[in-house]
Write a protein that holds these residues in place. Sequence first.
Motif, mmCIF file in Angstrom:
data_model
loop_
_atom_site.group_PDB
_atom_site.id
_atom_site.type_symbol
_atom_site.label_atom_id
_atom_site.label_comp_id
_atom_site.label_asym_id
_atom_site.label_seq_id
_atom_site.Cartn_x
_atom_site.Cartn_y
_atom_site.Cartn_z
ATOM 1 N N GLY A 196 0.783 -1.228 0.000
ATOM 2 C CA GLY A 196 0.000 0.000 0.000
ATOM 3 C C GLY A 196 0.814 1.276 0.000
ATOM 4 O O GLY A 196 0.242 2.358 -0.196
ATOM 5 N N GLU A 197 2.124 1.191 0.199
ATOM 6 C CA GLU A 197 2.935 2.400 0.186
ATOM 7 C C GLU A 197 3.210 2.833 -1.249
ATOM 8 O O GLU A 197 3.735 2.056 -2.056
ATOM 9 C CB GLU A 197 4.262 2.172 0.909
ATOM 10 C CG GLU A 197 5.147 3.411 0.934
ATOM 11 C CD GLU A 197 6.431 3.202 1.717
ATOM 12 O OE1 GLU A 197 7.383 3.985 1.544
ATOM 13 O OE2 GLU A 197 6.485 2.224 2.501
ATOM 14 N N PRO A 198 2.861 4.052 -1.618
ATOM 15 C CA PRO A 198 3.062 4.500 -2.995
ATOM 16 C C PRO A 198 4.535 4.736 -3.305
ATOM 17 O O PRO A 198 5.355 4.921 -2.405
ATOM 18 C CB PRO A 198 2.270 5.816 -3.051
ATOM 19 C CG PRO A 198 2.289 6.321 -1.647
ATOM 20 C CD PRO A 198 2.243 5.094 -0.772
ATOM 21 N N GLU A 199 4.861 4.715 -4.576
ATOM 22 C CA GLU A 199 6.233 5.005 -4.999
ATOM 23 C C GLU A 199 6.550 6.477 -4.775
ATOM 24 O O GLU A 199 5.674 7.344 -4.856
ATOM 25 C CB GLU A 199 6.410 4.664 -6.475
ATOM 26 C CG GLU A 199 6.343 3.187 -6.798
ATOM 27 C CD GLU A 199 6.584 2.919 -8.268
ATOM 28 O OE1 GLU A 199 7.377 2.022 -8.575
ATOM 29 O OE2 GLU A 199 5.973 3.611 -9.107
ATOM 30 N N ARG A 200 7.812 6.739 -4.465
ATOM 31 C CA ARG A 200 8.233 8.131 -4.311
ATOM 32 C C ARG A 200 8.218 8.830 -5.661
ATOM 33 O O ARG A 200 8.626 8.275 -6.682
ATOM 34 C CB ARG A 200 9.627 8.207 -3.717
ATOM 35 C CG ARG A 200 9.729 7.850 -2.256
ATOM 36 C CD ARG A 200 11.152 8.042 -1.763
ATOM 37 N NE ARG A 200 11.539 9.456 -1.776
ATOM 38 C CZ ARG A 200 12.788 9.884 -1.572
ATOM 39 N NH1 ARG A 200 13.771 9.007 -1.385
ATOM 40 N NH2 ARG A 200 13.065 11.166 -1.581
ATOM 41 N N HIS A 201 7.726 10.040 -5.641
ATOM 42 C CA HIS A 201 7.647 10.828 -6.866
ATOM 43 C C HIS A 201 8.237 12.202 -6.595
ATOM 44 O O HIS A 201 7.856 12.874 -5.627
ATOM 45 C CB HIS A 201 6.184 10.961 -7.316
ATOM 46 C CG HIS A 201 6.022 11.819 -8.540
ATOM 47 N ND1 HIS A 201 5.927 13.192 -8.491
ATOM 48 C CD2 HIS A 201 5.949 11.485 -9.850
ATOM 49 C CE1 HIS A 201 5.801 13.666 -9.720
ATOM 50 N NE2 HIS A 201 5.800 12.653 -10.559
ATOM 51 N N ILE A 202 9.197 12.620 -7.406
ATOM 52 C CA ILE A 202 9.791 13.941 -7.245
ATOM 53 C C ILE A 202 9.672 14.717 -8.551
ATOM 54 O O ILE A 202 9.598 14.131 -9.636
ATOM 55 C CB ILE A 202 11.272 13.871 -6.816
ATOM 56 C CG1 ILE A 202 12.125 13.243 -7.925
ATOM 57 C CG2 ILE A 202 11.437 13.112 -5.518
ATOM 58 C CD1 ILE A 202 13.614 13.301 -7.651
ATOM 59 N N THR A 203 9.645 16.027 -8.423
ATOM 60 C CA THR A 203 9.600 16.918 -9.578
ATOM 61 C C THR A 203 10.899 17.708 -9.631
ATOM 62 O O THR A 203 11.265 18.388 -8.661
ATOM 63 C CB THR A 203 8.413 17.889 -9.477
ATOM 64 O OG1 THR A 203 7.196 17.143 -9.403
ATOM 65 C CG2 THR A 203 8.356 18.803 -10.695
ATOM 66 N N VAL A 204 11.597 17.604 -10.737
ATOM 67 C CA VAL A 204 12.869 18.304 -10.924
ATOM 68 C C VAL A 204 12.626 19.560 -11.744
ATOM 69 O O VAL A 204 12.091 19.494 -12.854
ATOM 70 C CB VAL A 204 13.902 17.404 -11.636
ATOM 71 C CG1 VAL A 204 15.209 18.166 -11.863
ATOM 72 C CG2 VAL A 204 14.162 16.141 -10.840
ATOM 73 N N LEU A 205 12.988 20.711 -11.180
ATOM 74 C CA LEU A 205 12.950 21.967 -11.921
ATOM 75 C C LEU A 205 14.356 22.237 -12.439
ATOM 76 O O LEU A 205 15.242 22.657 -11.693
ATOM 77 C CB LEU A 205 12.465 23.104 -11.022
ATOM 78 C CG LEU A 205 11.047 22.948 -10.437
ATOM 79 C CD1 LEU A 205 10.681 24.162 -9.585
ATOM 80 C CD2 LEU A 205 10.025 22.742 -11.537
ATOM 81 N N LEU A 206 14.557 21.967 -13.714
ATOM 82 C CA LEU A 206 15.882 22.030 -14.329
ATOM 83 C C LEU A 206 16.027 23.310 -15.135
ATOM 84 O O LEU A 206 15.206 23.593 -16.018
ATOM 85 C CB LEU A 206 16.106 20.819 -15.232
ATOM 86 C CG LEU A 206 17.382 20.792 -16.077
ATOM 87 C CD1 LEU A 206 18.617 20.764 -15.195
ATOM 88 C CD2 LEU A 206 17.371 19.605 -17.033
ATOM 89 N N ASN A 207 17.054 24.067 -14.827
ATOM 90 C CA ASN A 207 17.381 25.264 -15.604
ATOM 91 C C ASN A 207 18.341 24.853 -16.716
ATOM 92 O O ASN A 207 19.540 24.673 -16.463
ATOM 93 C CB ASN A 207 18.019 26.318 -14.710
ATOM 94 C CG ASN A 207 18.354 27.604 -15.467
ATOM 95 O OD1 ASN A 207 18.064 27.722 -16.663
ATOM 96 N ND2 ASN A 207 18.961 28.554 -14.790
ATOM 97 N N PRO A 208 17.855 24.689 -17.966
ATOM 98 C CA PRO A 208 18.738 24.194 -19.033
ATOM 99 C C PRO A 208 19.817 25.191 -19.431
ATOM 100 O O PRO A 208 20.789 24.812 -20.089
ATOM 101 C CB PRO A 208 17.760 23.940 -20.191
ATOM 102 C CG PRO A 208 16.614 24.860 -19.925
ATOM 103 C CD PRO A 208 16.495 24.955 -18.437
ATOM 104 N N ALA A 209 19.665 26.462 -19.023
ATOM 105 C CA ALA A 209 20.664 27.469 -19.376
ATOM 106 C C ALA A 209 21.782 27.565 -18.349
ATOM 107 O O ALA A 209 22.733 28.327 -18.552
ATOM 108 C CB ALA A 209 19.991 28.834 -19.525
ATOM 109 N N ALA A 210 21.687 26.807 -17.252
ATOM 110 C CA ALA A 210 22.707 26.885 -16.203
ATOM 111 C C ALA A 210 24.071 26.476 -16.751
ATOM 112 O O ALA A 210 24.204 25.483 -17.470
ATOM 113 C CB ALA A 210 22.317 25.975 -15.038
ATOM 114 N N LYS A 211 25.064 27.264 -16.416
ATOM 115 C CA LYS A 211 26.442 27.023 -16.884
ATOM 116 C C LYS A 211 26.508 26.904 -18.400
ATOM 117 O O LYS A 211 27.212 26.047 -18.949
ATOM 118 C CB LYS A 211 27.021 25.755 -16.235
ATOM 119 C CG LYS A 211 27.386 25.923 -14.779
ATOM 120 C CD LYS A 211 28.115 24.693 -14.270
ATOM 121 C CE LYS A 211 28.539 24.871 -12.825
ATOM 122 N NZ LYS A 211 29.213 23.682 -12.289
#
Length: 412
Positions: free
Chosen positions: A20-35
């Motif tokens: 019954g434990e759901p899978e961990r879900h994360i949201t990545v906010l990626l700045n494609p212009a970084a470096k």
Amino acid sequence: MMRAFCEKAMVYGECSKPLGEPERHITVLLNPAAKDGKGKVQFERYCAPLLHLAGIKVATVRTENEGQARDLMEIMENTNAVVVAGGDGTLGEVLTGLLRRADHSEAARKLPLGILPLGNTNTSTAAIWGFRGNPEPRHLAEATMAIVEDIRRPLDVMEITPLQSVEEGESPSKPVYAASMLEWGAYRDAVDRKDVYWYWSFLKKYMTYVFSSYKDITWDCAAEVEYSVPCSGCSRCRVNIDQENTQRNSAAETPRRWWMAYIPKAKPVVGRKSDEEKIDYSSIINEECGVMHKTTFNNICDVTVSTRNTPQSLDVPSYALSLKTGPANIGTLEFIKEGWSREWDKVKSYASEINIGEIILRPSEKKTEKGTDQELNIDSETFEVRPMKIKARPSAVTIFAPADPPFTAHSG
């Protein structure tokens, strides 16, 4: 190195989960212009594989314009965590969007932040992970494994609120939140001009101090200043806050249902006190709490207000800010020497430094000699110089990181 980290991440991915434990879900906010695009490559090489091997469901959102990360955080839902894949600017936007929400207390608890140092400037993560200059691949992998291992601790931030000008009829402005520092003055202006001298190649970061020493930059950070001394908590400043938090939490509580007994409990935050350990601030008296002291800045070349999330302010208490000022009437040679030292040793020198609780800055001049607006940096992002109030917000958000950050002076 990556093989060792991958094998460690696979252990988490191969673990069976309770029924019954759901899978961990994360949201990545990626700045494609970084470096200049290198940040995206580093994320895909050193960070993304560890998240996938750990069995975490990852949704990646590439930010396309300034302010998008802030807007997304104001409506972010249906995720277990948010990962900031960028630098100081992206982190500042995420903090501002999160803490401007009407339900910011609940949202900050439900949405822990992972911080991956993938930007041109990574001041906060340098203090968290103990590096100077550019982060190494192992720092990226360690920051990612903190997310995988679900190691949490609170993060202190500062709140910067522009003050409304009655004469100009300005409408109230929303606060901006920052994890590391506010910078105003000649050194900030010189660094901002660095890319103009691109033809000097790797020497441009040194030559900018030479050429900027006789340019129109902010040599005089003149301002009227009011500040208070830090207070760790007393009947004046904490009782009302605790009552408001109790009322907000009571209103947000939902009726208990029988099936809630089968829901996994939330991960405790390392370093955050439990209800049993809370201090009774109603009995603590501090006559200096909230008392504002007045002074003025004249002819100084540099003003910095920072949290303890900077490599040179690790000993600042969580409830305080560090106010640092540069020398007055600095000469050209001293300016160049200090600028070169900052680039070479990654250490900044100041004429004075004190800890404060909050500060109100009212600049005497908002324009340069050429008539353009003076500028300052908040977490490496540019803002116009305006009257403002800055105060500490201890334990405002939760991040994935060890409870005790390593000292940069001892890092390799």
